[in-house]
Design an enzyme around this catalytic site. Structure first.
Site, short mmCIF file in Angstrom:
data_model
loop_
_atom_site.label_atom_id
_atom_site.label_comp_id
_atom_site.label_asym_id
_atom_site.label_seq_id
_atom_site.Cartn_x
_atom_site.Cartn_y
_atom_site.Cartn_z
N ASP A 31 0.86 -1.18 0.00
CA ASP A 31 0.00 0.00 0.00
C ASP A 31 0.90 1.23 0.00
OD1 ASP A 31 -3.22 0.39 1.27
OD2 ASP A 31 -1.91 2.11 0.94
N PHE A 72 -7.32 -4.44 -3.86
CA PHE A 72 -8.22 -3.37 -3.41
C PHE A 72 -7.65 -1.99 -3.77
CE2 PHE A 72 -8.78 -6.69 -0.10
CZ PHE A 72 -10.16 -6.85 -0.14
N ALA A 73 -6.41 -1.95 -4.24
CA ALA A 73 -5.74 -0.64 -4.38
C ALA A 73 -6.39 0.17 -5.50
CB ALA A 73 -4.26 -0.85 -4.67
N THR A 116 -17.42 -2.93 -8.59
CA THR A 116 -18.42 -2.05 -7.98
C THR A 116 -19.74 -2.09 -8.73
OG1 THR A 116 -18.96 0.29 -7.68
CG2 THR A 116 -17.40 -0.19 -9.40
N TYR A 140 -15.12 6.61 -12.24
CA TYR A 140 -14.80 5.53 -11.29
C TYR A 140 -15.36 4.20 -11.79
CZ TYR A 140 -15.42 2.53 -7.22
OH TYR A 140 -15.44 1.46 -6.38
N ASN A 169 -22.77 -1.01 -1.39
CA ASN A 169 -22.13 -0.03 -0.50
C ASN A 169 -21.52 -0.69 0.73
OD1 ASN A 169 -23.81 1.58 -2.31
ND2 ASN A 169 -23.12 3.25 -1.03
N ARG A 220 -29.56 2.93 -1.72
CA ARG A 220 -28.35 2.10 -1.83
C ARG A 220 -28.52 0.83 -0.99
NH1 ARG A 220 -27.77 5.12 -5.24
NH2 ARG A 220 -26.06 6.48 -5.82
N ARG A 281 -25.39 15.00 -6.29
CA ARG A 281 -23.96 14.84 -6.51
C ARG A 281 -23.79 14.21 -7.90
NH1 ARG A 281 -20.78 10.92 -2.40
NH2 ARG A 281 -21.94 9.36 -3.55
N1 UDP Z 1 -24.71 11.00 0.30
C1 UDP Z 1 -25.31 12.15 0.81
N2 UDP Z 1 -24.53 12.99 1.56
C2 UDP Z 1 -23.22 12.75 1.85
C3 UDP Z 1 -22.63 11.57 1.34
C4 UDP Z 1 -23.41 10.72 0.57
O1 UDP Z 1 -26.49 12.42 0.57
O2 UDP Z 1 -22.59 13.58 2.52
C5 UDP Z 1 -25.50 10.08 -0.53
C6 UDP Z 1 -24.94 9.85 -1.90
O3 UDP Z 1 -25.40 10.82 -2.80
C7 UDP Z 1 -25.45 8.46 -2.21
C8 UDP Z 1 -25.50 7.77 -0.86
O4 UDP Z 1 -25.50 8.83 0.11
O5 UDP Z 1 -26.75 8.52 -2.73
C9 UDP Z 1 -24.31 6.87 -0.59
O6 UDP Z 1 -23.15 7.59 -0.90
P1 UDP Z 1 -21.70 7.11 -0.48
O7 UDP Z 1 -20.74 8.20 -0.88
O8 UDP Z 1 -21.72 6.68 0.94
O9 UDP Z 1 -21.46 5.79 -1.34
P2 UDP Z 1 -21.52 5.54 -2.94
O10 UDP Z 1 -22.97 5.23 -3.24
O11 UDP Z 1 -21.03 6.76 -3.63
O12 UDP Z 1 -20.62 4.37 -3.13
#
Ligand code: UDP
Length: 321
Positions: A31, A72-73, A116, A140, A169, A220, A281
């Site tokens: 790592d 995992f890296a 993923t 990603y 998740n 999720r 987001r």
């Molecule tokens: N999320 C949110 N606020 C935050 C972080 C995440 O509303 O501060 C939401 C994000 O938009 C997604 C869900 O929570 O719908 C899970 O996001 P996370 O980043 O935990 O995991 P990801 O789904 O990106 O792997």
């Protein structure tokens, strides 16, 4: 077994290293600590190095005869990948190609690969099974999808066998709170919600309330880190006993909205969670839920900690610790 865990100082990798070490396997963590933490590596041998450093990889593989590699890296944040795709293509593709080159040069032909749900993009149906069309909507997810194609081609051409596990998740922490989720900066929902509850964060921003879901927030499928690691163990056993390459979706098959997660965080902590509602987001699909029937059927994988409340309780014990 002698196992190389690439990215073994990260959140999932460190739990894997500990599990392998506890079971008596020889583990080497490789790592670069760009995202991981040295103190999270609780067993085996630690080697600090980067997948971009071919000489370091040569030395690592020259000094150890690995039975298999668990990989995992890589960089993992969807939002960041939209803003800085170059980082993702460099780390996740170039880095992986270097690792695969080193494996081939040293006759190591088994890999368990972290993929993923993001390879599926906007789902056409949920829960998502392995037959679901793959169309990533963020860099990603694209890097993981391309890696899956690389692994398929490397098997056909070089006999390098792999098991790809497509996580939904990853969440929670070791039940004894010795290890847990730690990212800097933290971007994940559950740790941020817990920090908002405990006052370490002034508030949690909910990203988007206008999704086509019952309460308008993203759904999720949260899977406990220990259950995820158990699947990697099964994958290693499969490869060691000459099993062929496979790809599985891995989740609990139960979706929770951001608002529902916040409710469980309130219940577990007994505290309120100050919330601000913000815009969506970039790169977030509305709903990701796994159909993990295949891995249950093939290998008898079954989650020990499927309840979201347990996942959040363990995460809370870790946060307080
Ligand atoms: N999320 C949110 N606020 C935050 C972080 C995440 O509303 O501060 C939401 C994000 O938009 C997604 C869900 O929570 O719908 C899970 O996001 P996370 O980043 O935990 O995991 P990801 O789904 O990106 O792997």
């Amino acid at each position: 077994m002698k196992i190389l865990v690439a990215g073994g100082a990260g959140y999932i990798g460190s739990h894997m290293v500990r599990m392998l070490d506890t079971l008596g396997h020889a583990v080497v963590t490789f790592d670069d600590l760009s995202a991981g933490f040295r103190e999270a590596v609780l067993g085996g041998v630690f080697v600090q190095g980067s997948l971009h450093d071919k000489a370091a990889l040569k030395e690592l593989f020259g000094a150890n005869q690995f039975d298999a590699v668990v990989h995992f890296a890589g960089s993992i944040a969807v939002g960041e990948s939209v803003r800085d795709p170059a980082k993702y293509y460099q780390n996740n593709l170039t880095g992986t190609l270097n690792l695969l080159d080193a494996m081939r040069e040293h006759g190591v032909n088994k890999m368990v690969f972290s993929s993923t749900a993001a390879i599926f993009g906007n789902p056409q149906y949920v829960p998502i099974d392995e037959a679901h069309p793959q169309a990533p909507i963020n860099p990603y997810g694209m890097t993981k999808w391309v890696t899956e194609q690389i692994l398929r081609d490397y098997d056909a051409a070089y006999g390098l066998r792999s098991v790809t596990l497509r996580y939904f998740n990853a969440a929670g922490a070791a039940p004894d709170a010795a290890l847990g989720e730690r990212h800097d900066p933290e971007t994940h929902l559950i740790p941020l919600a817990l920090r908002a509850a405990s006052g370490k964060l002034p508030e949690l921003t909910v990203f988007g309330t206008d999704y086509d879901t019952p309460d308008g927030t993203c759904i999720r499928d949260y899977i406990h880190i220990v259950d995820l690691c158990e699947a990697h163990l099964l994958a290693l056993q499969h490869l060691i006993s000459a099993g062929e390459s496979r790809a599985y979706n891995l989740g609990n098959g139960q979706g929770y909205s951001v608002k529902e997660v916040i409710e469980v965080v309130k219940k577990v902590t007994g505290m309120s969670v100050p919330v601000k509602y913000g815009p969506r987001r970039a790169g977030d699909p509305p709903r990701l839920v796994a159909d993990a029937t295949q891995i249950r059927k093939d290998w008898g994988w079954s989650p020990k900690y499927a309840a979201l409340e347990t996942i959040i309780e363990h995460a809370w014990q870790w946060e307080r610790h």
